[in-house]
Design an enzyme around this catalytic site. Structure first.
Site, short mmCIF file in Angstrom:
data_model
loop_
_atom_site.label_atom_id
_atom_site.label_comp_id
_atom_site.label_asym_id
_atom_site.label_seq_id
_atom_site.Cartn_x
_atom_site.Cartn_y
_atom_site.Cartn_z
N HIS A 78 52.51 -51.55 51.77
CA HIS A 78 53.05 -52.86 52.12
C HIS A 78 52.54 -53.96 51.18
O HIS A 78 53.30 -54.85 50.80
CB HIS A 78 52.71 -53.22 53.56
N HIS A 235 62.82 -51.22 56.43
CA HIS A 235 61.40 -50.93 56.20
C HIS A 235 61.22 -49.72 55.30
O HIS A 235 60.29 -49.69 54.48
CB HIS A 235 60.65 -50.71 57.52
N ASP A 239 59.00 -49.69 51.93
CA ASP A 239 58.03 -48.67 51.54
C ASP A 239 58.33 -48.11 50.15
O ASP A 239 57.43 -47.90 49.33
CB ASP A 239 58.03 -47.52 52.56
N HIS A 262 56.81 -41.30 51.79
CA HIS A 262 55.88 -41.64 50.72
C HIS A 262 55.66 -40.48 49.75
O HIS A 262 55.68 -40.66 48.53
CB HIS A 262 54.54 -42.06 51.32
#
Length: 306
Positions: A78, A235, A239, A262
């Protein structure tokens, strides 16, 4: 030209997974250094952790960086997204423990802090990584791909069985400050059943209904509901912007994620840098710089959040 922050700015909160107090301070840094995390609770000789794809120790729940001494810092995505979105190329992030504070679960507070201090342009030319041909990685039903484009274009698709999320798709060009306006306020999200499972295993101890969107079937349990009807996919895009920032240079390319997380985005960067013919490093002229994230960010465009 390259940039850094005009002056230092600190952020205090708790770690999402540890639940422990955490403080991260962004400081100016010299041209050419890039982004570096510095553990203030460690031996200074072992404290620096470069914010680079090659230093990621893959974790399913967040992005974790680790240096050659085993010193690590987690949940960096973030704050990295905020730096990319505000066009910051060089900074030291001092942190007093192993996890970046979660704050409200988005990048909004980091963005406000950075822009409240201002962006300083430096007397050093800026380079970017231009994608020349498609590169893709696939894990089961999830995929992440980079293809040529003259800006950073982010496209994402997700699908969850909970009706409060369901199937969502979105595409955004990250130039002209759109990260700040469109993505920065979108919070991390999770299913109530996953929260219960994580806490049973000693994780998500700092998670609350205020710093994450928690859903249970058709219900949004977080007070006030959603900030955007498609906050979940926004969101995921946030990311991705943060994880792509670990390339170490601004990216000129079209990122397309399908159920990607991720680790998969990090796999994609590994794939890019293992194939030198799929990219080139270019020096940015004024026209190229104007197409990068953060090139035209204005303080009054930061959305207000509850």
């Amino acid at each position: 030209m390259q940039t850094t922050v005009q002056s230092s700015v600190a952020f205090k909160g708790v770690g999402l997974h540890s639940g422990q107090p955490a403080c991260a301070t962004i400081l100016p840094a010299p041209a050419g250094q890039g982004i570096v995390f510095r553990r203030t609770d460690a031996d200074p000789a072992q404290a620096d952790i470069p914010a680079l794809w090659s230093h990621v120790n893959q974790s399913p729940l967040c992005t974790l960086l680790e240096n050659e001494h085993g010193m690590s810092v987690s949940t960096v995505e973030h704050i990295m997204a905020a730096l990319v979105g505000c066009g910051i190329h060089n900074a030291v992030i001092e942190i007093d423990g192993p996890e970046v504070p979660i704050l409200d679960g988005s990048s909004a507070m980091f963005v406000r802090g950075i822009l409240s201090r201002g962006v300083r342009r430096m007397a050093a030319p800026l380079q970017a990584l231009r994608i020349l041909r498609p590169v893709e990685v696939i894990r089961g039903a999830a995929s992440a791909r980079l293809t040529p484009h003259d800006t950073l274009l982010v496209e994402f698709a997700i699908e969850f069985e909970d009706a409060a999320i369901g199937t969502q798709k979105k595409t955004l060009n990250m130039s002209n400050g759109s990260f700040v306006r469109e993505l920065s306020t979108s919070r991390t999200f999770c299913r109530k059943a996953d929260v219960d499972a994580m806490r049973a295993n000693g994780l998500a101890l700092g998670g609350t209904l205020e710093n994450a969107v928690v859903v249970d079937g058709e219900k949004v349990l977080s007070p006030g509901g959603l900030r955007h009807a498609d906050e979940a996919v926004r969101h995921k895009m946030l990311d991705a912007v943060g994880d792509l920032g670990l390339a170490g240079l601004p990216i000129l390319g079209h990122y397309h994620g399908v159920r990607a997380g991720h680790a998969l985005t990090n796999d994609l960067l590994h794939a890019v840098f293992s194939q030198p013919d799929c990219y080139e490093i270019v020096e940015c002229d004024a026209a190229t710089t104007a197409r990068l994230p953060g090139a035209d960010v204005h303080w009054d465009e930061i959305p207000e959040v509850a």
